[in-house]
Design an enzyme around this catalytic site. Structure first.
Site, PDB file in Angstrom:
ATOM      1  N   ILE A  14       0.781  -1.302  -0.050  1.00  0.00           N
ATOM      2  CA  ILE A  14       0.039  -0.056   0.091  1.00  0.00           C
ATOM      3  C   ILE A  14       0.665   1.345   0.164  1.00  0.00           C
ATOM      4  CG2 ILE A  14      -0.432   0.324   2.555  1.00  0.00           C
ATOM      5  CD1 ILE A  14      -3.174   0.596  -0.556  1.00  0.00           C
ATOM      6  N   SER A  36      12.209   0.625   6.131  1.00  0.00           N
ATOM      7  CA  SER A  36      12.080  -0.860   5.881  1.00  0.00           C
ATOM      8  C   SER A  36      12.873  -1.790   6.147  1.00  0.00           C
ATOM      9  CB  SER A  36      11.810  -1.035   4.341  1.00  0.00           C
ATOM     10  OG  SER A  36      12.118  -2.352   3.669  1.00  0.00           O
ATOM     11  N   ARG A  37      12.428  -2.785   7.065  1.00  0.00           N
ATOM     12  CA  ARG A  37      13.564  -3.610   7.557  1.00  0.00           C
ATOM     13  C   ARG A  37      14.434  -4.289   6.413  1.00  0.00           C
ATOM     14  NH1 ARG A  37       9.865  -7.308  10.932  1.00  0.00           N
ATOM     15  NH2 ARG A  37       9.087  -7.152   8.585  1.00  0.00           N
ATOM     16  N   LYS A  91      -5.349   2.056   7.768  1.00  0.00           N
ATOM     17  CA  LYS A  91      -6.159   1.030   8.469  1.00  0.00           C
ATOM     18  C   LYS A  91      -5.856  -0.262   8.662  1.00  0.00           C
ATOM     19  CE  LYS A  91      -7.995  -1.900   6.058  1.00  0.00           C
ATOM     20  NZ  LYS A  91      -7.581  -2.760   5.262  1.00  0.00           N
ATOM     21  N   ASP A 169      -9.492  -7.743   7.439  1.00  0.00           N
ATOM     22  CA  ASP A 169      -8.565  -6.803   7.067  1.00  0.00           C
ATOM     23  C   ASP A 169      -9.477  -6.072   5.750  1.00  0.00           C
ATOM     24  OD1 ASP A 169      -5.640  -5.765   6.418  1.00  0.00           O
ATOM     25  OD2 ASP A 169      -6.626  -6.193   4.574  1.00  0.00           O
TER      26      ASP A 169
HETATM   27  P1  NAP Z   1       2.622  -5.498   3.262  1.00  0.00           P
HETATM   28  O1  NAP Z   1       2.939  -5.264   1.568  1.00  0.00           O
HETATM   29  O2  NAP Z   1       2.980  -6.560   3.870  1.00  0.00           O
HETATM   30  O3  NAP Z   1       3.409  -4.238   3.767  1.00  0.00           O
HETATM   31  C1  NAP Z   1       3.694  -4.201   5.011  1.00  0.00           C
HETATM   32  C2  NAP Z   1       5.285  -3.701   5.371  1.00  0.00           C
HETATM   33  O4  NAP Z   1       5.377  -3.339   6.703  1.00  0.00           O
HETATM   34  C3  NAP Z   1       6.243  -4.740   5.025  1.00  0.00           C
HETATM   35  O5  NAP Z   1       6.469  -4.610   3.573  1.00  0.00           O
HETATM   36  C4  NAP Z   1       7.164  -4.650   5.928  1.00  0.00           C
HETATM   37  O6  NAP Z   1       8.350  -4.201   5.357  1.00  0.00           O
HETATM   38  C5  NAP Z   1       6.861  -3.523   7.076  1.00  0.00           C
HETATM   39  N1  NAP Z   1       6.970  -4.266   8.178  1.00  0.00           N
HETATM   40  C6  NAP Z   1       6.178  -5.442   8.698  1.00  0.00           C
HETATM   41  N2  NAP Z   1       6.517  -5.692  10.055  1.00  0.00           N
HETATM   42  C7  NAP Z   1       7.151  -4.566  10.314  1.00  0.00           C
HETATM   43  C8  NAP Z   1       7.807  -4.402  11.664  1.00  0.00           C
HETATM   44  N3  NAP Z   1       7.700  -5.161  12.768  1.00  0.00           N
HETATM   45  N4  NAP Z   1       8.303  -3.065  11.776  1.00  0.00           N
HETATM   46  C9  NAP Z   1       8.518  -2.164  10.820  1.00  0.00           C
HETATM   47  N5  NAP Z   1       7.895  -2.644   9.303  1.00  0.00           N
HETATM   48  C10 NAP Z   1       7.273  -3.660   9.227  1.00  0.00           C
HETATM   49  O7  NAP Z   1       1.321  -5.176   3.527  1.00  0.00           O
HETATM   50  P2  NAP Z   1       0.308  -4.029   2.855  1.00  0.00           P
HETATM   51  O8  NAP Z   1      -0.647  -4.754   2.076  1.00  0.00           O
HETATM   52  O9  NAP Z   1       1.075  -2.815   2.439  1.00  0.00           O
HETATM   53  O10 NAP Z   1      -0.877  -3.385   4.069  1.00  0.00           O
HETATM   54  C11 NAP Z   1      -0.263  -2.711   5.032  1.00  0.00           C
HETATM   55  C12 NAP Z   1      -1.579  -2.053   5.833  1.00  0.00           C
HETATM   56  O11 NAP Z   1      -2.330  -1.271   4.768  1.00  0.00           O
HETATM   57  C13 NAP Z   1      -2.483  -2.871   6.245  1.00  0.00           C
HETATM   58  O12 NAP Z   1      -2.918  -2.620   7.468  1.00  0.00           O
HETATM   59  C14 NAP Z   1      -3.559  -2.979   5.199  1.00  0.00           C
HETATM   60  O13 NAP Z   1      -4.717  -3.177   5.893  1.00  0.00           O
HETATM   61  C15 NAP Z   1      -3.468  -1.631   4.549  1.00  0.00           C
HETATM   62  N6  NAP Z   1      -4.055  -1.520   3.169  1.00  0.00           N
HETATM   63  C16 NAP Z   1      -3.398  -2.586   2.206  1.00  0.00           C
HETATM   64  C17 NAP Z   1      -4.041  -2.582   1.142  1.00  0.00           C
HETATM   65  C18 NAP Z   1      -3.673  -3.451   0.060  1.00  0.00           C
HETATM   66  O14 NAP Z   1      -4.313  -3.319  -1.151  1.00  0.00           O
HETATM   67  N7  NAP Z   1      -2.645  -4.346   0.158  1.00  0.00           N
HETATM   68  C19 NAP Z   1      -5.124  -1.581   0.917  1.00  0.00           C
HETATM   69  C20 NAP Z   1      -5.384  -0.648   1.708  1.00  0.00           C
HETATM   70  C21 NAP Z   1      -4.939  -0.586   3.072  1.00  0.00           C
HETATM   71  P3  NAP Z   1       9.915  -4.695   5.907  1.00  0.00           P
HETATM   72  O15 NAP Z   1       9.864  -6.143   5.955  1.00  0.00           O
HETATM   73  O16 NAP Z   1      10.950  -4.159   4.717  1.00  0.00           O
HETATM   74  O17 NAP Z   1       9.881  -3.902   6.851  1.00  0.00           O
END
Ligand code: NAP
Length: 312
Positions: A14, A36-37, A91, A169
């Site tokens: 996102i 980003s880790r 969110k 989610d």
């Molecule tokens: P994602 O692709 O898994 O991205 C989350 C990022 O957070 C990971 O790439 C990770 O990067 C980082 N992360 C994970 N654990 C962490 C930690 N302990 N400390 C610091 N950074 C950490 O997930 P996403 O789809 O973007 O979703 C993230 C949020 O956005 C969720 O709450 C979701 O509900 C919301 N969202 C997502 C979408 C969608 O279409 N996917 C749409 C609207 C809202 P590193 O491993 O490099 O740190």
């Protein structure tokens, strides 16, 4: 006017798809850093391995967008509030209500803005639905939120862990719309949560609501194992027989057969426009209602088990 220097913490799907372009297209912001880790980040922008490193080294940062999974948001947000930064939370804003309420208290004690965003609320058709429903008597509301987890969360494992929300989610997006448009309070009356045998979070959920302002049938059906085109729809009938359909994730509103509202500038550009206003006015916008509905579904729900789910 000097742009607001903002960092993105949690550089995943996102952040890359929506936050970076929305920040870049808003002249009031300057993207100054990412965290980003794994060392991912936007080209030409300073990237840090932890938010601690970023806070230590970026003294002129004014705001952050926290786009990590929800389970780690509270600790990160608290540190950023203590550093005096304005906070935008993706969110859902946290895993528990207490976490979000505590962040709101911390923010209120300082001159900073805390913004719990619900992207689906930022559709003009959602605003139009809220206006059309205000003061109306609702005979029924049926929410259908069906999508394929493999399409929208490829390879993400955190979504199945405790605090990962599972089907809530996406389902919380529907609940954020319901909280915005329903004319009166909604309570969870019954819930059924369906957990795959090998997962810690539900893959489907069925909710029935009650409301002091409607005695009709109010329901939501969430399914994350849906094949084909997603179904993100509200079907609402008023006591006078008028039918409203809010479809495609809140992006188009029909009253009867007539299209009443659609389009707009996009959910995330609208979120960042509101964030500017909040920062300029040193106000917070904290809305916990969608999270409370999820919490109440967990508190009151019956659990059933489905066969193991493999998404790899
Ligand atoms: P994602 O692709 O898994 O991205 C989350 C990022 O957070 C990971 O790439 C990770 O990067 C980082 N992360 C994970 N654990 C962490 C930690 N302990 N400390 C610091 N950074 C950490 O997930 P996403 O789809 O973007 O979703 C993230 C949020 O956005 C969720 O709450 C979701 O509900 C919301 N969202 C997502 C979408 C969608 O279409 N996917 C749409 C609207 C809202 P590193 O491993 O490099 O740190």
């Amino acid at each position: 006017m000097r742009p607001i220097r903002i960092g993105i913490i949690g550089y995943g799907k996102i952040a890359e798809d929506q936050h970076v372009p929305s920040i870049r297209n808003n002249g009031r912001f300057e993207l100054a850093a990412t965290v980003s880790r794994q060392g991912k980040g936007a080209p030409g922008i300073r990237s840090f391995a932890s938010h601690h490193e970023m806070l230590d080294q970026m003294e002129d940062l004014e705001a952050v967008a926290i786009c990590t999974p929800p389970s780690v948001r509270y600790d990160i947000a608290r540190d950023c509030i203590e550093a005096g930064l304005h906070i935008l939370l993706e969110k859902p804003p946290g895993v528990t209500l207490a976490e979000v309420e505590h962040l709101a208290c911390l923010a209120a004690g300082r001159e900073i803005s805390l913004f719990t965003t619900w992207h689906a609320q930022h559709n003009p058709a959602v605003t139009a639905a809220a206006e059309r429903l205000a003061g109306q008597s609702i005979a029924s509301m049926e929410i259908v939120w069906h999508e394929d987890v493999r399409k929208w969360h490829p390879g993400q494992q955190w979504i199945w862990e405790p605090g990962g929300f599972g089907v809530f989610d996406p389902g919380i997006n529907a609940l954020s719309i319901a909280a915005r448009i329903f004319p009166g309070e909604l309570f969870v009356r019954e819930a059924e949560l369906i957990f795959p045998e090998n997962k810690q979070a539900p893959i489907a959920a069925r909710l029935r609501f009650a409301s002091s302002s409607s005695g009709g049938e109010l329901s939501a059906d969430f399914n994350w194992n849906h094949q084909g085109k997603e179904e993100w729809n509200f079907h609402i009938r008023l006591s006078d027989g008028t039918e409203l359909k809010l479809i495609e994730g809140g992006s188009r509103l029909f009253v009867g057969d007539e299209l009443q509202a659609s389009g707009g500038h996009g959910e995330y550009p609208s979120i960042y426009a509101e964030f500017v206003d909040l920062i300029d006015e040193r106000r917070s916008h904290v809305d916990i209602r969608p999270l409370r509905l999820v919490a109440d579904a967990y508190l009151s729900g019956r659990r059933s088990t489905a066969p193991p789910f493999e998404d790899g």
